[in-house]
Design a protein around this motif. Structure first.
Motif, PDB file in Angstrom:
ATOM      1  N   LEU A   1       0.793  -1.197  -0.073  1.00  0.00           N
ATOM      2  CA  LEU A   1      -0.079  -0.192   0.036  1.00  0.00           C
ATOM      3  C   LEU A   1       0.874   1.127  -0.066  1.00  0.00           C
ATOM      4  O   LEU A   1       0.653   2.206   0.752  1.00  0.00           O
ATOM      5  CB  LEU A   1      -0.906  -0.018   1.012  1.00  0.00           C
ATOM      6  CG  LEU A   1      -1.883  -1.340   1.367  1.00  0.00           C
ATOM      7  CD1 LEU A   1      -2.713  -1.320   2.575  1.00  0.00           C
ATOM      8  CD2 LEU A   1      -2.637  -1.502   0.186  1.00  0.00           C
TER       9      LEU A   1
ATOM     10  N   LYS B   1      -3.267   3.398  -3.703  1.00  0.00           N
ATOM     11  CA  LYS B   1      -3.387   1.886  -3.295  1.00  0.00           C
ATOM     12  C   LYS B   1      -3.841   1.821  -1.878  1.00  0.00           C
ATOM     13  O   LYS B   1      -4.905   0.920  -1.669  1.00  0.00           O
ATOM     14  CB  LYS B   1      -2.118   1.290  -3.361  1.00  0.00           C
ATOM     15  CG  LYS B   1      -1.592   1.062  -4.843  1.00  0.00           C
ATOM     16  CD  LYS B   1      -0.104   0.463  -4.761  1.00  0.00           C
ATOM     17  CE  LYS B   1       0.529   0.483  -5.931  1.00  0.00           C
ATOM     18  NZ  LYS B   1       1.849  -0.017  -5.879  1.00  0.00           N
TER      19      LYS B   1
ATOM     20  N   GLU C   1      -7.605   0.063  -0.746  1.00  0.00           N
ATOM     21  CA  GLU C   1      -7.533  -1.360   0.469  1.00  0.00           C
ATOM     22  C   GLU C   1      -8.446  -0.734   1.488  1.00  0.00           C
ATOM     23  O   GLU C   1      -9.197  -1.564   2.170  1.00  0.00           O
ATOM     24  CB  GLU C   1      -6.188  -1.797   0.777  1.00  0.00           C
ATOM     25  CG  GLU C   1      -6.182  -2.593   1.707  1.00  0.00           C
ATOM     26  CD  GLU C   1      -6.977  -4.083   1.298  1.00  0.00           C
ATOM     27  OE1 GLU C   1      -6.971  -4.770   2.150  1.00  0.00           O
ATOM     28  OE2 GLU C   1      -7.264  -4.258   0.111  1.00  0.00           O
TER      29      GLU C   1
END
Length: 130
Positions: A80, A85, A89
């Motif tokens: 991450l 990203k 998530e």
């Protein structure tokens, strides 16, 4: 459905949305800035919330603490590595956690579980939801 669980799930969703919005609003160089070069960055906080939301969703769904693999956990954080990203998530993990909160059987809210934090603190599942 228990109205308290509904409220907790909504609070989790709202907190996630606010955290993501704040990270998106920051210039990229400020997303990774650390106070005094030792504090937590905004990106690292979003990473942790994403990883922990998925962990807690698993705890609630399975009613047990999954085995903790520190190498796997480190890899999850490392994956991450950008705001996009981490936010993606966080959104996915938050949806999973909110669903697990809402689906948790009301009859088991007072059942307890030993969590790995703070040398094995024992909490009722309703506290795990926070």
């Amino acid at each position: 459905m228990n109205p308290v669980q509904t409220m907790i799930a909504e609070a989790v969703r709202n907190a996630s949305q606010a955290l993501a919005a704040n990270l998106k609003a920051m210039p990229p160089d400020k997303q990774v800035w650390q106070p005094l070069d030792v504090g937590r960055s905004a990106l690292s906080m979003v990473q942790e919330c994403a990883v922990m939301n998925r962990f807690l969703a698993n705890v609630l769904r399975d009613r047990k603490v999954p085995a903790i693999d520190h190498a796997q956990q480190s890899a999850a954080f490392a994956a991450l590595d950008t705001a996009d990203k981490a936010i993606a998530e966080l959104e996915a993990a938050t949806a999973e956690l909110a669903q697990a909160i809402e689906a948790f059987p009301e009859a088991h809210l007072q059942d307890t579980i030993e969590m790995p934090m703070r040398n094995g603190m024992v909490l009722p599942f309703q506290r795990v939801m926070f």
